[in-house]
Each structure stands twice: as C-alpha cells, then as structure tokens.
Design a protein around this motif. Structure first.
Motif, PDB file in Angstrom:
ATOM      1  N   PHE A 271       0.847  -1.208   0.000  1.00 37.37           N
ATOM      2  CA  PHE A 271       0.000   0.000   0.000  1.00 37.37           C
ATOM      3  C   PHE A 271       0.872   1.244   0.000  1.00 37.37           C
ATOM      4  CE2 PHE A 271      -1.446   3.357   2.920  1.00 37.37           C
ATOM      5  CZ  PHE A 271      -2.626   3.773   2.317  1.00 37.37           C
ATOM      6  N   LYS A 275       1.589   1.222  -3.968  1.00 36.72           N
ATOM      7  CA  LYS A 275       0.237   1.717  -4.265  1.00 36.72           C
ATOM      8  C   LYS A 275      -0.643   0.672  -4.924  1.00 36.72           C
ATOM      9  CE  LYS A 275       2.162   5.440  -2.827  1.00 36.72           C
ATOM     10  NZ  LYS A 275       2.117   5.653  -1.359  1.00 36.72           N
ATOM     11  N   VAL A 276      -0.407  -0.580  -4.572  1.00 38.57           N
ATOM     12  CA  VAL A 276      -1.289  -1.642  -5.047  1.00 38.57           C
ATOM     13  C   VAL A 276      -1.933  -2.343  -3.860  1.00 38.57           C
ATOM     14  CG1 VAL A 276      -0.028  -2.035  -7.204  1.00 38.57           C
ATOM     15  CG2 VAL A 276       0.516  -3.423  -5.175  1.00 38.57           C
ATOM     16  N   VAL A 277      -3.079  -2.940  -4.144  1.00 35.67           N
ATOM     17  CA  VAL A 277      -3.845  -3.652  -3.130  1.00 35.67           C
ATOM     18  C   VAL A 277      -3.529  -5.140  -3.234  1.00 35.67           C
ATOM     19  CG1 VAL A 277      -6.166  -4.258  -2.342  1.00 35.67           C
ATOM     20  CG2 VAL A 277      -5.689  -1.939  -3.223  1.00 35.67           C
ATOM     21  N   PRO A 311     -12.648  -4.854   2.788  1.00 34.84           N
ATOM     22  CA  PRO A 311     -12.154  -3.624   3.408  1.00 34.84           C
ATOM     23  C   PRO A 311     -11.688  -3.830   4.849  1.00 34.84           C
ATOM     24  CG  PRO A 311     -14.232  -3.221   2.270  1.00 34.84           C
ATOM     25  CD  PRO A 311     -14.001  -4.694   2.236  1.00 34.84           C
ATOM     26  N   LEU A 318      -3.517  -2.125   7.392  1.00 29.80           N
ATOM     27  CA  LEU A 318      -3.012  -0.745   7.421  1.00 29.80           C
ATOM     28  C   LEU A 318      -2.541  -0.323   8.813  1.00 29.80           C
ATOM     29  CD1 LEU A 318      -5.437   1.193   5.057  1.00 29.80           C
ATOM     30  CD2 LEU A 318      -3.173   0.277   4.562  1.00 29.80           C
TER      31      LEU A 318
ATOM     32  N   PHE B 271     -10.003   0.823  -5.124  1.00 31.40           N
ATOM     33  CA  PHE B 271      -9.545  -0.295  -4.272  1.00 31.40           C
ATOM     34  C   PHE B 271     -10.221  -1.589  -4.695  1.00 31.40           C
ATOM     35  CE2 PHE B 271     -11.027  -2.936  -0.708  1.00 31.40           C
ATOM     36  CZ  PHE B 271      -9.839  -3.353  -0.134  1.00 31.40           C
ATOM     37  N   ARG B 272     -11.529  -1.507  -4.840  1.00 25.48           N
ATOM     38  CA  ARG B 272     -12.296  -2.728  -5.054  1.00 25.48           C
ATOM     39  C   ARG B 272     -12.143  -3.299  -6.465  1.00 25.48           C
ATOM     40  NH1 ARG B 272     -18.799  -3.528  -4.078  1.00 25.48           N
ATOM     41  NH2 ARG B 272     -18.907  -5.607  -4.965  1.00 25.48           N
ATOM     42  N   LEU B 274     -10.030  -1.937  -9.186  1.00 24.33           N
ATOM     43  CA  LEU B 274      -8.762  -1.784  -9.914  1.00 24.33           C
ATOM     44  C   LEU B 274      -7.567  -2.227  -9.093  1.00 24.33           C
ATOM     45  CD1 LEU B 274      -9.428   1.750 -11.467  1.00 24.33           C
ATOM     46  CD2 LEU B 274      -9.696  -0.475 -12.608  1.00 24.33           C
ATOM     47  N   LYS B 275      -7.740  -2.339  -7.788  1.00 20.28           N
ATOM     48  CA  LYS B 275      -6.665  -2.777  -6.876  1.00 20.28           C
ATOM     49  C   LYS B 275      -5.509  -1.794  -6.845  1.00 20.28           C
ATOM     50  CE  LYS B 275      -9.313  -6.307  -6.714  1.00 20.28           C
ATOM     51  NZ  LYS B 275     -10.379  -6.273  -5.683  1.00 20.28           N
ATOM     52  N   VAL B 276      -5.825  -0.518  -7.034  1.00 15.04           N
ATOM     53  CA  VAL B 276      -4.792   0.501  -6.877  1.00 15.04           C
ATOM     54  C   VAL B 276      -5.187   1.462  -5.759  1.00 15.04           C
ATOM     55  CG1 VAL B 276      -3.998   0.386  -9.281  1.00 15.04           C
ATOM     56  CG2 VAL B 276      -5.737   2.083  -8.611  1.00 15.04           C
ATOM     57  N   VAL B 277      -4.164   2.093  -5.188  1.00 12.79           N
ATOM     58  CA  VAL B 277      -4.354   3.034  -4.100  1.00 12.79           C
ATOM     59  C   VAL B 277      -4.359   4.450  -4.663  1.00 12.79           C
ATOM     60  CG1 VAL B 277      -3.342   3.942  -1.976  1.00 12.79           C
ATOM     61  CG2 VAL B 277      -3.201   1.482  -2.486  1.00 12.79           C
ATOM     62  N   PRO B 311      -2.800   6.019   6.028  1.00 13.72           N
ATOM     63  CA  PRO B 311      -3.698   4.886   6.296  1.00 13.72           C
ATOM     64  C   PRO B 311      -5.056   5.313   6.845  1.00 13.72           C
ATOM     65  CG  PRO B 311      -1.499   4.455   7.183  1.00 13.72           C
ATOM     66  CD  PRO B 311      -1.492   5.872   6.716  1.00 13.72           C
ATOM     67  N   PHE B 314      -7.267   6.481   4.065  1.00 18.77           N
ATOM     68  CA  PHE B 314      -7.655   5.368   3.203  1.00 18.77           C
ATOM     69  C   PHE B 314      -8.696   4.489   3.892  1.00 18.77           C
ATOM     70  CE2 PHE B 314      -7.128   1.604   0.502  1.00 18.77           C
ATOM     71  CZ  PHE B 314      -7.166   2.225  -0.735  1.00 18.77           C
ATOM     72  N   ALA B 315      -8.481   4.230   5.170  1.00 19.15           N
ATOM     73  CA  ALA B 315      -9.445   3.421   5.921  1.00 19.15           C
ATOM     74  C   ALA B 315     -10.817   4.110   5.938  1.00 19.15           C
ATOM     75  CB  ALA B 315      -8.943   3.191   7.351  1.00 19.15           C
ATOM     76  N   LEU B 318     -12.504   3.421   2.716  1.00 13.71           N
ATOM     77  CA  LEU B 318     -12.979   2.037   2.604  1.00 13.71           C
ATOM     78  C   LEU B 318     -14.352   1.844   3.232  1.00 13.71           C
ATOM     79  CD1 LEU B 318      -9.773  -0.118   3.244  1.00 13.71           C
ATOM     80  CD2 LEU B 318     -10.833   0.522   1.066  1.00 13.71           C
ATOM     81  N   ILE B 321     -17.459   1.458   0.812  1.00 16.63           N
ATOM     82  CA  ILE B 321     -17.764   0.276  -0.003  1.00 16.63           C
ATOM     83  C   ILE B 321     -19.102  -0.293   0.435  1.00 16.63           C
ATOM     84  CG2 ILE B 321     -17.131  -2.138  -0.414  1.00 16.63           C
ATOM     85  CD1 ILE B 321     -14.323  -1.324  -0.697  1.00 16.63           C
TER      86      ILE B 321
END
Lengths: 321, 321
Positions: A271, A275-277, A311, A318, B271-272, B274-277, B311, B314-315, B318, B321
């Motif tokens: 992360f 920057k990937v999940v 999530p 995180l 996130f969901r 594309l799996k990118v941040v 974090p 970002f949290a 999330l 979702i």
C-alpha cells in the motif's frame, strides 16, 4: 505439460490478459537488503492471475463445448476468473460457491454474468451438486489448478517475468510465487525453465498451510492438518495438486513459509510503497522477499497473486504501517 | 511550450519513468454508464506523476547546475519527485516543508536522500528560507508547475495516453485530469493536441478549490477563497498557474468539480475494482468519470494522479464500499 502449451496459451491471451508491469521501490530494497521486483497480478482482470488460466482453458475448448457452458467450484478468485472469461466468450458459466462465502466475492462473480449456485457446507457436497448440474446441462468442469490448460495460462505470467527480467538485465535470482494448489507455481516454473533458467522459482505459503514446502522436503504430497480458517483464504488448499506437484518438485527451489503478521506487514508496505492492493494470500511472496531469512539471492522477483480482499482485512493490515 | 519539448522530455525519461498501464473494469463501466479507462499514475515512481516533471526538469539542466543542487517547496508529491530525481542523478536536493506536514511524507522525502528543511507556517515564509538557502548554496529552484520543463515532463503522460487510446481504437472522448496548479493538465493537453486531437482534456477539481473551473468560465485566473484544509491536499493551489492557465484555456473543455464524498467513493471503487491506491487528490478525475452529470462522452480516460495517502484517510474511504 510443456513450454509449447504455455506459448500457445500466451498467443490466445495476447491482447486479452493484461501484461502487468514489474514494480519496485527503493524503500522495499532497503528493507529487504536485496533488490525486490514485484509482479502485481492484482492488476490483472478480475483482480488476480486466475483470469489467465481461466481464459486459457476456455479458449482451448471447441466452440461447441464452450457454448454448452462451464462450471467451477470456488469461493474466490478462480470463480471470478472463470466468470469473466465465460462472459468474454458469451458462454454460460455456473459457479458453485459456499453460502457463507464473502458477500463481495459472490457479488463480484455475479457481476461477470455467472450463475452462482450456493450450497450449505455443512449439509451438502459441492462435488455432487456440480456433477448433477454438469450432467443435466452438459457443462464442462474447469478445475482451479489440476488442469493442463489452466497451468499453461498461469505460465504466461512466467513468460512475462522472464522477458521483463531480461529487459532489466536480471538473469539470476529467486522468483517467489504465492502458492496454493500450485498452478501458478508450476506454470511459472515451466516458463522460467525454458526462458530464464537462471531464475529459480520458489513457492511461498502461509503458516499452518505449508503443504507444498513440506512436500518438497519429504518428496510426497503432504496434507495440511487444517483445511480452512487461515488469513490467506485465496491459497488454502488441502495438499499440492496431482499435476502441479511433480512439476514443482522437479523445477523449484525450497519452499518458504511466512507468518500472518508478516503477511499483514507486506500488505501495508505494498500500500505504502507500491500503491497496489494485495490480498493476504497475494502478499505471502512479498512477505518472504522482505522478511525471510532463507533467501540468499541478491535479486528476488515476487508475485502479488491477487488483490480481492475485503475492506476490514485491508484496514487491519493498514494498522501495521 | 510546444510538443517538441514534450517529445524531448519523453526521450530523456525513456527507461526511467514507468509507462503506467491503462486499466479498466466492467463494474466501473456499468456504474458510470460509459467506458471508463484509468491511467494509474499512482504506480509511477514515488507514487505520483510528479516524478515525470521532476526528472524532466533535472535532466534538462547542465551537469554543473545540477551538481550544485536543487531546491523545492512542497509538502507532498513534488517533494518526493524532486528528491528521487536528484537521487538518481546523485545531485543534492533540499526540500522546504512545513513542520506540520504529514510525518509519512517527510519521511518519504528523506528516504530518497533529500535534506528536508522544516519551517513554521505561522512564523516563517518558505520563500525567504528558500531564497536564502538557494543563494548560500547555489541551488536551483524547481517550481511545481509554472516551469516549462516540468510541464513537458507531465506531458509525457499525455503521450502515453494518446498511444494507449490508439491501441484500443479510441479516438474520441474526454480525458479527465486531476488539477491543482495545472502542470499535468497543461502537459497532457499539449500532448493530446498534437497526438490525439479527438481526445478532449478537462480539468477536475474538488469542491471549494475549483479555481481552474471558474477561471475557464470567467477567462481570468480566479483565486480560491480558502487556501488549505480540504480533503484533496495534493491538488490544493491558490489559483491556476501563470504558464499553465493560458494552455488550459486554449485547449481544455469545461472544468468538472466533485464533492469530497464522491472522492472517497472513487477511492473505495479503485480499491475494489482496480486494486490501486488513490489518494484523495488523485481520485477526483475517477470520481467525475463515475458520478458527474456534466459528461456526455461515451468514453472517458481518467488519470489517478497519485497514491500517497495516509492509512487513516484510506481506511475512511474504505467505509464507502
């Protein structure tokens, strides 16, 4: 299984599967004390490498066979890969999933147009439901890893790793592969044997589900004492595959095992620095690259095999930043 | 500024900057009611497109100038871009950051070897500190957007978008660009004008910081009523740049504005699916692609300009979702 099947799969997947990049970050190199290159298959269609094997299998079928439809058992990434591949071909897909599978994964599978058949883990057997549906409707079962065209599809990831390593001038090192049933591991191993023999594949597994690492030591297909319940849901399998294990045994270096805490830390570091999940099962190889004492290679290339995490689990990871 | 400067920057960045992929997901297309292609510059080195402009600027300097060192004012992505570019060249870099900047960003900037000089926002002026240091040490100031070689570097992202759209057969549509001072917007606009004139660039900004959208309407460089405090920290600038605005004005379609809630939802969807941040400022274009009523194009290409978020933020995203 041979390299020709993988190059044939690569031709079928050309322009369909995503050629994921090879990422790196100075902070990860510094942390690991070695060069760490990351192959983020979480960026693949459907969020995991499973799309490669699924599309490979469907594209290898006759149009007639495909037209009757396919069926798969899966609570996770294979389900979505099969559903999406079938959607691309306009073929019917039935996915048999446990009724207690995460809602997001059921929804994800449905979003690709598949028919989801739920079953009660306690009362029913998915094999029986599957066999009945397959017979009634003429569906073809696509297994998640013990299926040559699936292994060939996963091997296309190995072809890309070989080519991308060559572009960077990397000809020696360990390639760490997130390992469940061994489809990705075996596919990558076959590709590297042919295209980059200086790169040594090594399976990586989570604690308590290290059947492949133990099998590589003992020479026989060991079984895990527990079947479910671990953090790394995507790669929890009872034992190495019948088709995959002989390949892994012949071509791979010793297996690596990581703890759940190392997995969560790797997710947090992916992360922060890439920057990937990464989902837990997708982060085991990066965890090994960063924290394992059993690696001596100067360069490691590690797969992030998927990113389909909920999530709550990601938010938990995180907290390790 | 012209396309030749951008192609020259692309040649200097070749093999150095990452050619980020163009991602998409059926679920996002369905949600938006149009085709949504995503250019994830969060996967760029240092986690944002800023590396392009920073490396472009440093690589355009004489070795002597570069050897004396560079200086930048930034609390975020430009800081890290400059620090990393200087590190690659072995050049000294001084970054003047407010002492209340997020610890992770200060740490990130230091991790690339830069000297971070902290100042007290309330008591000191960064321009005065910078001018003194620059004079004492012979450092060259690299501005974040009002600098031709920086704009040229950001334009390389536009060249990639043009080529990747062409590969997909896309010749018409809107290209949505996360817009702060306008460096990325102007660079992409110049690249598209030359290489893909059917693709129309449009700046996207967060609520309360829509200076560019208002300036495009009024024809003069409007100023934001507030200077800081918004969710989208990476793209909060007082007004459009002196160099960037005339380019934006000439080449861009109407600006788009998104709410903070739309930004958080876009982060969750990236996130969901594309799996990118994506960081908040990096998610405004995706938010517009998904939720704006002011888009009529059948295809939109949107940048995710960066992923350097903490974090906690970002949290929070999330939970959408």
């Amino acid at each position: 299984m041979n390299i020709e099947m993988i190059t044939a799969a690569a031709a079928r997947l050309d322009g369909i599967a995503r050629r994921t990049p090879l990422l790196h970050a100075p902070a990860l190199d510094a942390l690991a004390g070695r060069r760490v290159l990351v192959k983020p298959e979480c960026l693949q269609h459907t969020g995991s490498f499973k799309f490669r094997g699924a599309y490979s299998a469907l594209s290898a079928m006759t149009p007639e066979m495909r037209g009757r439809g396919v069926i798969a058992f899966s609570s996770g990434n294979h389900a979505q890969g099969i559903a999406r591949a079938a959607q691309i071909f306009g073929a019917p897909a039935v996915i048999v999933m446990p009724s207690d599978a995460p809602a997001l994964k059921i929804e994800g599978t449905r979003s690709y147009g598949a028919e989801v058949v739920l079953y009660d883990r306690g009362r029913e057997k998915r094999e029986e439901i599957g066999a009945r549906l397959a017979q009634e409707r003429g569906l073809t079962l696509v297994k998640p890893y013990d299926e040559p065209q699936v292994i060939a599809g996963q091997g296309t990831c190995g072809l890309e790793i070989a080519a991308q390593a060559f572009e960077l001038g990397v000809s020696e090192g360990d390639v760490l592969v997130c390992c469940g049933g061994g489809g990705l591991t075996a596919g990558i191993a076959l590709a590297l044997e042919a295209e980059a023999p200086g790169l040594r594949p090594r399976p990586v597994e989570p604690q308590d589900f290290d059947d492949t690492a133990r099998s590589l030591k003992s020479g026989i297909r060991e079984v895990n004492p527990v079947e479910a319940g671990g953090l790394c849901d995507a790669i929890l399998t009872p034992q190495p595959g019948e088709l995959t294990f002989p390949i892994t045994q012949k071509l791979c270096g010793p297996g690596l095992v990581v703890s759940d805490e190392e997995v969560l830390r790797a997710m947090a570091l992916a992360f922060r620095h890439l920057k990937v999940v990464a989902e837990p099962g997708g982060a085991v190889a990066l965890a090994a690259a960063l924290f394992s004492a059993d690696i001596t290679a100067d360069t490691v290339i590690c797969t992030i095999s998927g990113g389909n995490t909920d999530p709550a689990t990601f938010a938990r990871a995180l907290t390790y930043i």
